[in-house]
Design an enzyme around this catalytic site. Structure first.
Site, PDB file in Angstrom:
ATOM      1  N   GLY A  71      20.845 -63.331  70.292  1.00  0.00           N
ATOM      2  CA  GLY A  71      20.013 -63.745  71.412  1.00  0.00           C
ATOM      3  C   GLY A  71      20.692 -63.798  72.766  1.00  0.00           C
ATOM      4  O   GLY A  71      20.040 -64.102  73.767  1.00  0.00           O
ATOM      5  N   ASP A  72      21.999 -63.509  72.830  1.00  0.00           N
ATOM      6  CA  ASP A  72      22.693 -63.576  74.119  1.00  0.00           C
ATOM      7  C   ASP A  72      23.844 -62.565  74.139  1.00  0.00           C
ATOM      8  O   ASP A  72      24.982 -62.905  74.458  1.00  0.00           O
ATOM      9  CB  ASP A  72      23.212 -64.996  74.359  1.00  0.00           C
ATOM     10  N   ILE A  73      23.520 -61.323  73.806  1.00  0.00           N
ATOM     11  CA  ILE A  73      24.536 -60.266  73.790  1.00  0.00           C
ATOM     12  C   ILE A  73      24.803 -59.827  75.223  1.00  0.00           C
ATOM     13  O   ILE A  73      23.983 -59.163  75.855  1.00  0.00           O
ATOM     14  CB  ILE A  73      24.076 -59.064  72.935  1.00  0.00           C
TER      15      ILE A  73
END
Length: 206
Positions: A71-73
């Site tokens: 969710g936060d690449i």
């Protein structure tokens, strides 16, 4: 255990009390974030760029196989140690896919420069949203800039949802250019899964 993700040694609550302060003990990483390498033009040749993408794809495959969406690449969540060890960090906003990865309060978490269209719209997302973000990072490593940038985050969000991906003017293999556009498809169904991406990367001569 062999996946290139940050290692967690211990977790629990302080002093073993049920109401103690929660803690996580993780390895200390001494290296540079991929973001700093991109900014300073220190990522290296295309072979090294593709090596980094392969490692992150492997980390995502391991997470996705457990039903975990990162969710936060972003490039500041990818660390490079000694030039050859790639580590994916910060699973702080990760959720299980059975939760449909849609926040109960309808809020959106993430950084607009790297967010997939379905993530921005607040729709239920899965591992293919991580793949889109990885496509943004690959675009950045090749060109030095993100595919969509503007003076304010609202314009960036709109561009992710509506604008076509800019053409890559750098002289690189067409297979890599095609891969970038594949990862940045607006429709998540047209993007490869992390397992499919790993197979594609292994088929390339890098």
């Amino acid at each position: 255990p062999e996946a290139p993700v940050v290692r967690v040694y211990e977790y629990g609550r302080d002093k073993e009390k049920s109401l103690g302060i929660p803690f996580i003990s993780m390895e200390f990483l001494k290296g540079k974030s991929l973001l700093s390498l991109i900014k300073n033009k220190e990522v290296g040749p295309i072979e090294h760029k593709m090596f980094i993408i392969k490692q992150v794809a492997h980390a995502l495959k391991a997470a996705h196989s457990l039903g975990i969406v990162h969710g936060d690449i972003t490039p500041d969540n990818i660390f490079i140690l000694n030039g050859d060890r790639v580590v994916l960090i910060d699973f702080g906003v990760a959720l299980q896919t059975h939760d449909s990865y849609k926040n109960m309060d309808a809020s959106i978490t993430g950084k607009p420069l790297y967010m997939a269209p379905e993530h921005i719209s607040g729709s239920s997302v899965d591992g293919k949203s991580d793949i889109y973000s990885l496509g943004v990072i690959l675009f950045m490593m090749i060109t030095g800039v993100p595919p969509f940038q503007a003076g304010n985050p609202h314009d960036v969000i709109r561009m992710h949802q509506e604008n076509p991906v800019p053409q890559i003017q750098i002289n690189i293999d067409e297979e890599i250019k095609n891969l970038v556009f594949k990862l940045l498809e607006k429709d998540p169904q047209k993007r490869p899964s992390s397992s499919e991406l790993e197979m594609i990367l292994n088929s390339l001569n890098f």
